[in-house]
Design an enzyme around this catalytic site. Structure first.
Site, PDB file in Angstrom:
ATOM      1  N   GLY A 265       0.697  -1.157  -0.019  1.00 26.62           N
ATOM      2  CA  GLY A 265      -0.026   0.017  -0.022  1.00 26.62           C
ATOM      3  C   GLY A 265       0.700   1.203  -0.047  1.00 26.62           C
ATOM      4  O   GLY A 265       0.288   2.210  -0.041  1.00 26.62           O
ATOM      5  N   GLU A 299       4.207  -6.536   1.680  1.00 34.27           N
ATOM      6  CA  GLU A 299       3.952  -6.895   0.156  1.00 34.27           C
ATOM      7  C   GLU A 299       3.560  -5.733  -0.678  1.00 34.27           C
ATOM      8  O   GLU A 299       2.405  -5.286  -1.185  1.00 34.27           O
ATOM      9  CB  GLU A 299       2.243  -7.610   0.278  1.00 34.27           C
ATOM     10  CG  GLU A 299       2.533  -8.634   1.093  1.00 34.27           C
ATOM     11  CD  GLU A 299       0.913  -9.182   1.549  1.00 34.27           C
ATOM     12  OE1 GLU A 299      -0.162  -8.330   1.244  1.00 34.27           O
ATOM     13  OE2 GLU A 299       0.569 -10.260   1.863  1.00 34.27           O
ATOM     14  N   GLY A 301       3.489  -3.447  -3.902  1.00 31.47           N
ATOM     15  CA  GLY A 301       3.402  -3.623  -5.521  1.00 31.47           C
ATOM     16  C   GLY A 301       3.777  -2.349  -6.270  1.00 31.47           C
ATOM     17  O   GLY A 301       4.884  -2.054  -6.643  1.00 31.47           O
ATOM     18  N   ARG A 338      -6.141   3.792 -14.976  1.00 31.93           N
ATOM     19  CA  ARG A 338      -6.298   4.528 -13.688  1.00 31.93           C
ATOM     20  C   ARG A 338      -6.732   5.819 -13.996  1.00 31.93           C
ATOM     21  O   ARG A 338      -7.737   6.317 -13.012  1.00 31.93           O
ATOM     22  CB  ARG A 338      -4.987   4.521 -13.246  1.00 31.93           C
ATOM     23  CG  ARG A 338      -4.287   3.315 -12.987  1.00 31.93           C
ATOM     24  CD  ARG A 338      -2.854   3.325 -12.279  1.00 31.93           C
ATOM     25  NE  ARG A 338      -3.089   3.849 -10.944  1.00 31.93           N
ATOM     26  CZ  ARG A 338      -2.819   4.953 -10.336  1.00 31.93           C
ATOM     27  NH1 ARG A 338      -2.386   5.940 -11.291  1.00 31.93           N
ATOM     28  NH2 ARG A 338      -3.324   5.266  -9.127  1.00 31.93           N
ATOM     29  N   TYR A 342      -9.870   5.748 -11.251  1.00 31.60           N
ATOM     30  CA  TYR A 342      -9.564   6.379 -10.063  1.00 31.60           C
ATOM     31  C   TYR A 342      -9.321   7.923 -10.083  1.00 31.60           C
ATOM     32  O   TYR A 342      -8.753   8.626  -9.087  1.00 31.60           O
ATOM     33  CB  TYR A 342      -8.296   5.917  -9.174  1.00 31.60           C
ATOM     34  CG  TYR A 342      -8.055   4.343  -9.404  1.00 31.60           C
ATOM     35  CD1 TYR A 342      -9.131   3.580  -8.721  1.00 31.60           C
ATOM     36  CD2 TYR A 342      -7.153   3.763 -10.029  1.00 31.60           C
ATOM     37  CE1 TYR A 342      -8.774   2.237  -8.502  1.00 31.60           C
ATOM     38  CE2 TYR A 342      -6.911   2.420  -9.985  1.00 31.60           C
ATOM     39  CZ  TYR A 342      -7.865   1.669  -9.175  1.00 31.60           C
ATOM     40  OH  TYR A 342      -7.652   0.096  -9.082  1.00 31.60           O
ATOM     41  N   CYS A 370     -14.900   5.238 -27.614  1.00 35.22           N
ATOM     42  CA  CYS A 370     -16.099   5.803 -27.675  1.00 35.22           C
ATOM     43  C   CYS A 370     -16.835   5.989 -26.266  1.00 35.22           C
ATOM     44  O   CYS A 370     -17.990   5.542 -25.848  1.00 35.22           O
ATOM     45  CB  CYS A 370     -17.198   5.090 -28.394  1.00 35.22           C
ATOM     46  SG  CYS A 370     -16.382   4.390 -29.837  1.00 35.22           S
ATOM     47  N   GLU A 371     -16.193   6.684 -25.053  1.00 35.64           N
ATOM     48  CA  GLU A 371     -16.852   7.214 -24.081  1.00 35.64           C
ATOM     49  C   GLU A 371     -16.123   8.429 -23.273  1.00 35.64           C
ATOM     50  O   GLU A 371     -14.885   8.372 -23.688  1.00 35.64           O
ATOM     51  CB  GLU A 371     -17.298   6.007 -23.169  1.00 35.64           C
ATOM     52  CG  GLU A 371     -16.084   5.045 -22.855  1.00 35.64           C
ATOM     53  CD  GLU A 371     -16.708   4.335 -21.772  1.00 35.64           C
ATOM     54  OE1 GLU A 371     -16.849   4.745 -20.388  1.00 35.64           O
ATOM     55  OE2 GLU A 371     -16.849   3.004 -21.876  1.00 35.64           O
ATOM     56  N   TYR A 399      -0.401  -1.205 -12.238  1.00 32.24           N
ATOM     57  CA  TYR A 399      -1.632  -1.162 -12.460  1.00 32.24           C
ATOM     58  C   TYR A 399      -1.768  -0.456 -13.743  1.00 32.24           C
ATOM     59  O   TYR A 399      -2.788   0.256 -14.093  1.00 32.24           O
ATOM     60  CB  TYR A 399      -2.526  -0.428 -11.053  1.00 32.24           C
ATOM     61  CG  TYR A 399      -2.110  -1.212  -9.679  1.00 32.24           C
ATOM     62  CD1 TYR A 399      -2.747  -2.404  -9.550  1.00 32.24           C
ATOM     63  CD2 TYR A 399      -1.301  -0.695  -9.014  1.00 32.24           C
ATOM     64  CE1 TYR A 399      -2.656  -3.013  -8.344  1.00 32.24           C
ATOM     65  CE2 TYR A 399      -1.037  -1.208  -7.625  1.00 32.24           C
ATOM     66  CZ  TYR A 399      -1.690  -2.520  -7.426  1.00 32.24           C
ATOM     67  OH  TYR A 399      -1.238  -2.946  -6.448  1.00 32.24           O
TER      68      TYR A 399
HETATM   69  C1  LIG Z   1      -2.914  -5.072  -3.832  1.00 34.88           C
HETATM   70  C2  LIG Z   1      -2.459  -5.551  -2.650  1.00 34.88           C
HETATM   71  C3  LIG Z   1      -1.054  -5.512  -2.261  1.00 34.88           C
HETATM   72  C4  LIG Z   1      -0.389  -4.496  -2.757  1.00 34.88           C
HETATM   73  O1  LIG Z   1      -0.776  -2.955  -2.865  1.00 34.88           O
HETATM   74  P1  LIG Z   1       0.214  -1.867  -3.188  1.00 34.88           P
HETATM   75  O2  LIG Z   1      -0.506  -0.766  -3.174  1.00 34.88           O
HETATM   76  O3  LIG Z   1       0.386  -2.050  -4.810  1.00 34.88           O
HETATM   77  O4  LIG Z   1       1.408  -1.848  -2.579  1.00 34.88           O
HETATM   78  C5  LIG Z   1      -0.745  -6.006  -1.058  1.00 34.88           C
HETATM   79  N1  LIG Z   1      -1.211  -6.852  -0.499  1.00 34.88           N
HETATM   80  C6  LIG Z   1      -2.654  -7.244  -0.630  1.00 34.88           C
HETATM   81  C7  LIG Z   1      -3.355  -8.329   0.243  1.00 34.88           C
HETATM   82  C8  LIG Z   1      -3.169  -6.721  -1.923  1.00 34.88           C
HETATM   83  O5  LIG Z   1      -4.641  -6.870  -2.028  1.00 34.88           O
END
Ligand SMILES: *Cc1c(COP(=O)(O)O)cnc(C)c1O
Length: 447
Positions: A265, A299, A301, A338, A342, A370-371, A399
């Protein structure tokens, strides 16, 4: 305060130079134009067409190393598991896996991608609110490191499946700490009204019950409070504090808690958001979970992959509308969703040196779909760009391609990995034949 930067922003946008200043992986060469590491983006576009995604291997490694370093600096026994959903490209996964990253997966496809990229099963965690029986079976037969369970019902499914297979699942309970990560509503996950995890108050009883179930070894707890968190690490600290309390109370009941998975996150500055850094995250973990003798995981991403990638697109035409200039690109919301999904702000830079220094005027940057939602930016200061000019969307490595679709029957774009002054195609552009493949007309329509 830390709401995601909207498509149309009240403050002046950062200048091209300001955007480049905090992105060392990119620079404007006076002759070759915009470069990703040592490769001119124009060369990639010439070789593989547009739209095309380009990822910098060096940036992936640097960012992973920064995170690993911050965790080590805080004296944490922590592993980084890359959230595969941010970018499941095999070359990206291989780059990160080779530097010691494990994988956080949320589907059979992601589990298979991580294994195909060479990430050992012993470094793979399976998360997600609705794993199918087939996915649980696959996780067990691969003997992955850990399954994060999100409900009592899922714990029962895992137990029954593992027992029938004669296996033991290492299971962590994903708890919902009911904290507000102050991020976009579509990507907040740690509030009690979200679908994710087990209410923290229900966790002790379920964890105790789990210890007595066949086919299950409870190994710890997991949490993930949301994505693109830019409001500092306060929400993390609160969530991890709740988890630490839970670890202590479970242990007081005589239960074994070996690991805590701290989730992902961590946000990045797409525009000029004040994003927290890995050292602050490591500090929040150390202050709460640091002295419990638990093995830790994070974790991320987006934080790793986002800044490592760009999406290069060509201008199809520049259209003068009623009081508005539209730059119509060959990339669209099916490629990079995105902004439509978002209201996300992405830096957009011209690739050619002459375009980079030409006078700016407001333009709406749109795709051909087309939107009206197919709008990447409004009133963005951009030069006059002739057909076939190239532009690059910044911070598109997470993403981006991962969320692409074939809406409007548009093929999935090509992906390229850049390594120093080399580049290689790591996913071919989907062919028109592939777009139609797998479809069949019912026999009564044959002719
Ligand atoms: C989406 C997700 C992540 C990664 O989120 P990021 O914002 O990309 O760091 C990690 N763990 C879980 C369980 C997720 O659903």
């Amino acid at each position: 305060m830390a709401a995601p930067a909207p498509l149309l922003h009240p403050d002046p946008d950062p200048s091209f130079t300001e955007l480049l200043a905090i992105r060392p992986q990119l620079r404007m060469d006076p002759l070759a134009g915009l470069m990703l590491e040592e490769v001119p983006l124009a060369r990639i576009a010439a070789a593989h067409g547009t739209p095309v995604w380009a990822y910098s291997a060096g940036t992936l490694r640097r960012r992973l190393a920064t995170l690993q370093g911050a965790l080590a600096e805080a004296r944490l026994d922590a592993q980084v598991h890359f959230a595969v959903k941010a970018n499941p490209n095999l070359a990206v996964l291989r780059t990160l896996g080779d530097q010691g990253a494990g994988a956080d997966v949320v589907s059979e496809g992601e589990l298979r991608a991580a294994r195909a990229a060479g990430i050992p099963a012993a470094h793979i965690v399976f998360s997600g609110v609705g794993k199918t029986l087939a996915e649980i079976r696959l996780a067990l037969s691969e003997d992955i490191q850990q399954i994060n369970a999100e409900s009592a019902e899922e714990v029962a499914m895992i137990s029954a499946t593992a027992a029938a297979m004669g296996r033991t699942a290492r299971v962590a309970l994903r708890v919902n700490p009911d904290v507000d990560a102050k991020t976009h509503a579509k990507i907040t996950t740690g509030k009690s009204e979200n679908k994710f995890g087990i209410a923290i108050g229900d966790a002790p009883a379920l964890y105790a019950r789990m210890a007595g179930l066949p086919g299950i070894r409870p190994v710890g707890l997991a949490v993930h409070i949301g994505s693109q968190i830019t409001a500092g690490v306060g929400a993390y600290r609160t969530a991890y504090g709740h988890l630490a309390d839970l670890v202590r109370s479970l242990r007081a009941q005589g239960l074994v808690v070996e690991r805590v998975d701290c989730g992902g996150g961590l946000g990045i500055p797409y525009r000029d958001e004040p994003a927290p850094n890995p050292a602050a995250l490591a500090g929040a973990i150390a202050a709460t979970l640091g002295n419990l003798g638990v093995a830790l995981m994070v974790e991320p991403g987006r934080w790793i992959a986002g800044p490592a990638g760009v999406l290069v697109a060509s201008v199809i035409l520049q259209k003068q509308g009623a009081g508005r200039r539209f730059l119509v690109l060959d990339a669209a919301m099916n490629d990079l969703v995105r902004p439509a999904m978002y209201e996300a702000w992405h830096g957009i830079l011209p690739v050619a040196p002459a375009d980079f220094t030409a006078p700016l005027a407001p333009a709406d940057v749109v795709g051909p779909i087309c939107e009206s939602g197919d709008t990447f930016a409004r009133n963005r200061g951009l030069p006059s760009l002739q057909p076939a000019s190239l532009v690059a969307f910044l911070d598109a490595g997470a993403y981006g391609a991962a969320m692409s679709s074939t809406y409007n029957n548009r093929p999935l774009a090509a992906e390229v990995l850049v390594e120093g002054d080399r580049f290689a195609l790591v996913r071919e552009r989907q062919t028109q034949e592939a777009l139609l493949a797998g479809q069949a007309l019912p026999p009564w329509m044959a002719r």
